[in-house]
Design a protein around this motif. Sequence first.
Motif, short mmCIF file in Angstrom:
data_model
loop_
_atom_site.label_atom_id
_atom_site.label_comp_id
_atom_site.label_asym_id
_atom_site.label_seq_id
_atom_site.Cartn_x
_atom_site.Cartn_y
_atom_site.Cartn_z
N GLU A 41 0.82 -1.19 0.00
CA GLU A 41 0.00 0.00 0.00
C GLU A 41 0.86 1.25 0.00
OE1 GLU A 41 -2.24 -1.02 3.55
OE2 GLU A 41 -4.05 -1.16 2.31
N ASN A 42 0.29 2.33 -0.55
CA ASN A 42 0.98 3.61 -0.54
C ASN A 42 0.84 4.25 0.84
OD1 ASN A 42 1.66 3.34 -3.28
ND2 ASN A 42 -0.34 4.20 -3.90
N ILE A 43 1.95 4.71 1.38
CA ILE A 43 2.01 5.25 2.73
C ILE A 43 2.37 6.74 2.67
CG2 ILE A 43 3.05 5.03 5.02
CD1 ILE A 43 1.38 2.64 4.17
N ILE A 44 1.79 7.52 3.61
CA ILE A 44 2.11 8.96 3.68
C ILE A 44 3.44 9.13 4.42
CG2 ILE A 44 1.39 11.20 4.60
CD1 ILE A 44 -1.49 10.28 4.28
N ALA A 45 4.42 9.68 3.72
CA ALA A 45 5.73 9.95 4.32
C ALA A 45 5.72 11.24 5.13
CB ALA A 45 6.81 10.02 3.24
N ASP A 46 4.90 12.22 4.68
CA ASP A 46 4.87 13.52 5.37
C ASP A 46 3.63 14.29 4.94
OD1 ASP A 46 5.62 15.52 7.07
OD2 ASP A 46 7.21 16.32 5.79
N VAL A 47 3.11 15.11 5.83
CA VAL A 47 2.01 16.02 5.53
C VAL A 47 2.52 17.44 5.77
CG1 VAL A 47 -0.35 16.73 6.06
CG2 VAL A 47 0.28 14.32 6.22
N LYS A 48 2.55 18.24 4.71
CA LYS A 48 3.06 19.60 4.81
C LYS A 48 1.93 20.59 4.58
CE LYS A 48 7.73 18.39 3.23
NZ LYS A 48 8.81 18.66 2.24
N ILE A 49 2.01 21.71 5.28
CA ILE A 49 1.02 22.78 5.15
C ILE A 49 1.72 24.03 4.66
CG2 ILE A 49 -0.61 24.26 6.39
CD1 ILE A 49 -1.16 21.92 8.26
N LYS A 50 1.17 24.62 3.62
CA LYS A 50 1.77 25.80 3.01
C LYS A 50 0.73 26.91 2.92
CE LYS A 50 4.03 27.30 -1.29
NZ LYS A 50 4.42 26.88 -2.67
N GLY A 51 1.17 28.14 3.14
CA GLY A 51 0.28 29.29 2.98
C GLY A 51 -0.29 29.82 4.28
N ASP A 91 10.12 4.90 -2.85
CA ASP A 91 9.46 3.59 -2.78
C ASP A 91 7.95 3.76 -2.88
OD1 ASP A 91 11.99 2.49 -2.50
OD2 ASP A 91 11.93 2.56 -0.31
N ASN A 92 7.22 3.28 -1.87
CA ASN A 92 5.75 3.43 -1.87
C ASN A 92 5.29 4.53 -0.90
OD1 ASN A 92 6.65 1.71 0.27
ND2 ASN A 92 4.51 1.17 0.68
N PHE A 93 6.16 5.51 -0.67
CA PHE A 93 5.86 6.61 0.25
C PHE A 93 5.59 7.88 -0.55
CE2 PHE A 93 7.94 3.56 2.92
CZ PHE A 93 7.31 3.70 4.15
N TYR A 94 4.61 8.66 -0.05
CA TYR A 94 4.18 9.87 -0.76
C TYR A 94 4.05 11.03 0.24
CZ TYR A 94 3.20 6.96 -4.80
OH TYR A 94 3.33 6.12 -5.86
N VAL A 124 -0.32 15.67 -4.13
CA VAL A 124 0.35 14.45 -3.67
C VAL A 124 1.55 14.20 -4.58
CG1 VAL A 124 0.15 11.97 -3.30
CG2 VAL A 124 -1.79 13.47 -2.78
N SER A 125 2.73 14.06 -3.98
CA SER A 125 3.95 13.83 -4.76
C SER A 125 4.69 12.60 -4.22
CB SER A 125 4.86 15.05 -4.71
OG SER A 125 5.22 15.36 -3.37
N VAL A 184 -2.07 5.02 5.65
CA VAL A 184 -2.26 4.71 4.24
C VAL A 184 -2.80 5.93 3.50
CG1 VAL A 184 -3.51 3.25 2.61
CG2 VAL A 184 -2.62 2.27 4.73
N LEU A 185 -2.24 6.20 2.33
CA LEU A 185 -2.69 7.32 1.50
C LEU A 185 -4.11 7.04 1.00
CD1 LEU A 185 -1.98 10.00 0.06
CD2 LEU A 185 -1.14 8.62 -1.85
N ASP A 186 -5.03 7.96 1.30
CA ASP A 186 -6.44 7.76 0.94
C ASP A 186 -7.02 9.11 0.50
OD1 ASP A 186 -9.09 7.17 0.65
OD2 ASP A 186 -9.42 6.50 2.70
N SER A 187 -7.37 9.22 -0.77
CA SER A 187 -7.86 10.50 -1.31
C SER A 187 -9.19 10.90 -0.67
CB SER A 187 -8.02 10.41 -2.82
OG SER A 187 -8.95 9.39 -3.17
N LEU A 188 -10.04 9.94 -0.30
CA LEU A 188 -11.32 10.27 0.34
C LEU A 188 -11.10 10.91 1.71
CD1 LEU A 188 -13.49 7.13 -0.53
CD2 LEU A 188 -13.52 9.38 -1.62
N THR A 189 -10.11 10.40 2.45
CA THR A 189 -9.79 11.00 3.75
C THR A 189 -9.26 12.41 3.58
OG1 THR A 189 -9.27 8.83 4.69
CG2 THR A 189 -8.39 10.75 5.83
#
Length: 424
Positions: free
Chosen positions: A22-32, A83-86, A78-79, A52-57
């Motif tokens: 599964e694709n996993i979130i490596a980091d969540v960044k906030i800009k602005g 590996d499988n981290f985003y 999302v970038s 787990v990366l989930d577009s609905l969430t």
Amino acid sequence: MWYKNIFLFLFILFSSLLFSQENIIADVKIKGEKKIKASFLHKLLVTKKGIVLDSLTIEKDIVLLKRLPAISNVYYQVSHSHDNFYTVLLNIEENYTIIPKLNLWSTTNKPISYKLGLYDYNFLGRNMTFGGFYQNNGFHSYGINFSAPNLFSKKWGLELNHKNWKSEEPLYFEDETANYLYNNISFEVLGSYQVDLKNQLIFSVNFFNEKYQYLSGVTDDSIPLSLDLNKVQLKFVYTYDNLDYNYQYINGFKSVLYTQFVTSKNPFQKDFFIAWNDFFYYKIIGDKGNWANRLRFGLSTNEKTPFAPFALDNNVNLRGTGILVDRGTGSFVWNTEYRQTVYDKKWLAIQTNIFTDFGSWRNPGGKINDFFESKNLRVYSGLGLRFISKKIYNATFRVDYGFRISNNPGQSKGGLVFGIGQYF
């Protein structure tokens, strides 16, 4: 050979594990973000590092953020990291949230009345509201408000309110009217609980003192010329909110149920219960149109008293009808309007609107059939303008002109209504 079968089995097992990763979130960044704290926003988000990366969430978090007074709009990217981290990037456009308030109007005892206020809707950068107002309408009033919906956690919040309000209000005795000076001094504590993105509960207790002092008009032997009452109000509010905001456009459904119980130890007024529900429905039409609706139905303890709680008022329910022109122990009101954006730039939008406001009341001590009596029906329709700042929270200046459609005698033929914020 048997070992070839084992090798084939291991190869299939390894391949399935590799490709089902599964694709996993490596980091969540906030800009602005400017004033609002990024650390506070991270506490509100369901989208977090390591899940787990989930577009609905992510989309649900976007809806949550756009409901905050400090934020006018949010979009995300999302970038791929490795590996499988985003990496998830949230781009925020902030509102200006320190808002002065000024209202001017005329009253029977003062040519010009005014209300001055100052509120910060993002106090300390943590989605708290703090502010107050001063009003002079021939009498001096003030109020102080503090609200922190996420004070204790993401779900639990607190609100404190104090008010000392004075106004000249008409009370109705059959077809006659008397004017009283009304004074309400209150201290209120509210607790809020955010069940989930769509559901919220509010509980409150309000200790207040009400004074009525006769000023002018008719008198009645059954109604005292002065009252001094200490009361306690218990309130419960349930909100279901499935609205989606995009600057001045709103789409979806919302329901707010209000219930209040007021108790007082005095021989003149009994314990009192009131409940009403507001239903809101909004639909975006085309690129620049918005159909907006508010339906309210409410009932209270049905005492035959001039102090009935549901008021008929320009600024509350029927545009064009006048200020505090009647009262009742039941209310049915439907406001519907179509808003069309005629100008839309980066910081300013202008809307025109056409509306119809329909209302009916139950008379104090009356019956449910009162809602269907023609003399209690009022219909007003009209046109309006909205000047909307897209960078300042709730900075919508509105002006409407409503004219009477119903033909009942004694009703206002129509008039102008000014205000800050959409009518509903």
